[in-house]
Write a protein that holds these residues in place. Structure first.
Motif, PDB file in Angstrom:
ATOM      1  N   VAL A   1      30.744  41.745  40.278  1.00 15.92           N
ATOM      2  CA  VAL A   1      31.076  40.986  41.483  1.00 15.92           C
ATOM      3  C   VAL A   1      31.607  39.610  41.101  1.00 15.92           C
ATOM      4  CG1 VAL A   1      30.210  40.039  43.656  1.00 15.92           C
ATOM      5  CG2 VAL A   1      29.353  42.236  42.838  1.00 15.92           C
ATOM      6  N   GLY A   2      30.970  38.979  40.115  1.00 17.54           N
ATOM      7  CA  GLY A   2      31.383  37.647  39.712  1.00 17.54           C
ATOM      8  C   GLY A   2      32.822  37.586  39.252  1.00 17.54           C
ATOM      9  N   GLY A   3      33.239  38.578  38.467  1.00 16.35           N
ATOM     10  CA  GLY A   3      34.621  38.596  38.010  1.00 16.35           C
ATOM     11  C   GLY A   3      35.598  38.714  39.164  1.00 16.35           C
ATOM     12  N   PHE A   4      35.258  39.544  40.133  1.00 15.40           N
ATOM     13  CA  PHE A   4      36.113  39.667  41.316  1.00 15.40           C
ATOM     14  C   PHE A   4      36.141  38.354  42.113  1.00 15.40           C
ATOM     15  CE2 PHE A   4      35.280  44.476  41.306  1.00 15.40           C
ATOM     16  CZ  PHE A   4      36.522  44.756  40.755  1.00 15.40           C
ATOM     17  N   VAL A   5      34.999  37.662  42.209  1.00 16.20           N
ATOM     18  CA  VAL A   5      34.961  36.386  42.926  1.00 16.20           C
ATOM     19  C   VAL A   5      35.892  35.374  42.263  1.00 16.20           C
ATOM     20  CG1 VAL A   5      33.548  34.391  43.510  1.00 16.20           C
ATOM     21  CG2 VAL A   5      32.673  36.681  43.930  1.00 16.20           C
ATOM     22  N   LEU A   6      35.840  35.279  40.931  1.00 16.70           N
ATOM     23  CA  LEU A   6      36.716  34.339  40.229  1.00 16.70           C
ATOM     24  C   LEU A   6      38.178  34.655  40.495  1.00 16.70           C
ATOM     25  CD1 LEU A   6      35.035  33.894  36.720  1.00 16.70           C
ATOM     26  CD2 LEU A   6      34.701  32.541  38.792  1.00 16.70           C
ATOM     27  N   ALA A   7      38.531  35.937  40.444  1.00 17.65           N
ATOM     28  CA  ALA A   7      39.923  36.323  40.679  1.00 17.65           C
ATOM     29  C   ALA A   7      40.355  36.005  42.099  1.00 17.65           C
ATOM     30  CB  ALA A   7      40.103  37.816  40.389  1.00 17.65           C
ATOM     31  N   LEU A   8      39.499  36.300  43.071  1.00 18.79           N
ATOM     32  CA  LEU A   8      39.841  36.041  44.469  1.00 18.79           C
ATOM     33  C   LEU A   8      39.864  34.553  44.769  1.00 18.79           C
ATOM     34  CD1 LEU A   8      37.815  38.904  46.199  1.00 18.79           C
ATOM     35  CD2 LEU A   8      40.292  38.772  45.860  1.00 18.79           C
ATOM     36  N   ALA A   9      39.008  33.799  44.083  1.00 13.36           N
ATOM     37  CA  ALA A   9      39.027  32.338  44.261  1.00 13.36           C
ATOM     38  C   ALA A   9      40.376  31.782  43.810  1.00 13.36           C
ATOM     39  CB  ALA A   9      37.883  31.701  43.486  1.00 13.36           C
ATOM     40  N   ARG A  10      40.874  32.289  42.689  1.00  8.16           N
ATOM     41  CA  ARG A  10      42.181  31.821  42.209  1.00  8.16           C
ATOM     42  C   ARG A  10      43.278  32.161  43.215  1.00  8.16           C
ATOM     43  NH1 ARG A  10      44.320  33.557  36.314  1.00  8.16           N
ATOM     44  NH2 ARG A  10      44.042  35.652  37.202  1.00  8.16           N
ATOM     45  N   VAL A  11      43.240  33.370  43.753  1.00  8.49           N
ATOM     46  CA  VAL A  11      44.237  33.772  44.749  1.00  8.49           C
ATOM     47  C   VAL A  11      44.178  32.869  45.978  1.00  8.49           C
ATOM     48  CG1 VAL A  11      44.881  35.620  46.349  1.00  8.49           C
ATOM     49  CG2 VAL A  11      44.320  36.176  43.981  1.00  8.49           C
ATOM     50  N   ALA A  12      42.959  32.452  46.359  1.00  5.97           N
ATOM     51  CA  ALA A  12      42.776  31.616  47.543  1.00  5.97           C
ATOM     52  C   ALA A  12      43.042  30.138  47.283  1.00  5.97           C
ATOM     53  CB  ALA A  12      41.350  31.790  48.074  1.00  5.97           C
TER      54      ALA A  12
END
Length: 300
Positions: A158-169
């Motif tokens: 989940v953490g890896g996905f959060v980091l990726a989505l944070a960058r997109v946002a």
């Protein structure tokens, strides 16, 4: 059909592969021929009998949340999918006890979306549950671009996905993780913070996937946000901080947005190991030993 099942609580050895009837889809449902699924920490907790809340049905259970596969049958009123369509999605196991570690699974069509083109099912299966959990965490906070967010457990699924989505946002993420995970955290555009050190700094929000707890509120600015890993872990708000909690739900539309990010390369998928049904016990043991970076995948 074959399915992984357990009729009593205990260690990984209680898992068996058994024959069960092929399920039939009802109105608004489809039957998916399963190509791959994933083992989650909650599966281990449930199998061992340590889950702290009652479940809607009793033993025996077939575990499994995520699914990547193809539509095998379509129930009445389903128009968005047809036979043979490749899809991904997940079963809200805690509400239905419908497990995806089976050759076929029946799910509501609204919780599915088209699978990412050209991506192996073993990779696609790692997306639905953890990807939606990460998206929900970001969505709950509703932070404007440029905001800062601390993510604990940043190298986990989940953490890896959060980091990726944070960058997109357009968010500035800081990932708290082990020393060996620095390269991964920084590859997603986040600032690395070692979990060996006491976390410091002031952030607009914290997403606490490592369950460090309410002490992290000290790092959140007045009026900021805090997301706990589950509802029972949500702390009482202080200093105007919004305290929220993850409770991931099937959402085919939101999952479709994540699939587009996978296709564009903005949302990387990670697989740690792949196990056949017959080795389900080994898959559970692998996850229980910890240090897993990527999904522990189960295939028929």
């Amino acid at each position: 059909m074959r399915a992984v099942s357990y009729a009593q609580f205990g260690g990984p050895e209680v898992l068996q592969v058994i024959d069960v009837p092929v399920p039939e889809p009802g109105p608004g449902q489809v039957r998916v021929r399963v190509a791959a699924s994933v083992v989650h920490p909650v599966d281990l907790m449930l199998r061992s009998g340590r889950f702290p809340a009652p479940l809607p049905t009793g033993l025996p259970y077939t575990p499994g949340w995520d699914v990547a596969g193809s539509i095998d049958a379509v129930g009445p009123s389903v128009q968005e999918f047809g036979i043979g369509d490749e899809v991904v999605g997940f079963s809200h196991w805690l509400r239905t006890t419908v497990g995806t570690h089976a050759e076929y699974v029946v799910l509501d069509a609204t919780g599915l979306t088209s699978a990412p083109t050209g991506v192996p099912a073993t990779e696609s299966a790692t997306l639905p549950t953890n990807g939606l959990a990460a998206a929900q965490a970001i969505d709950l906070l509703a932070l404007p671009a440029g905001s800062t967010v601390l993510v604990t457990g940043a190298a986990g699924q989940v953490g890896g996905f959060v980091l990726a989505l944070a960058r997109v946002a357009g968010l500035h993420a800081t990932g708290l993780a082990g020393a060996d995970d620095r390269e991964f955290v920084e590859s997603l555009g986040a600032t690395f913070l070692s979990r060996a050190d006491d976390p410091t700094g002031t952030f607009d929000a914290v997403i606490d996937l490592a369950v460090i707890g309410p002490t992290l509120l000290d790092l959140v600015r007045d009026g900021g946000g805090y997301v706990a890993a589950s509802p029972p872990l949500r702390p009482e708000p202080v200093r105007g901080i919004r305290t929220l909690a993850l409770e991931v739900l099937p959402d085919g539309s939101r999952l479709g947005e994540l699939v587009k990010l996978v296709t564009s390369g903005d949302l990387p998928l990670r697989v740690a190991d792949v196990y056949p049904f017959a080795d389900a016990a080994a898959a559970h043991d692998r996850l229980a030993r910890g240090g897993v970076r990527g999904g522990v995948v189960i295939v028929p």
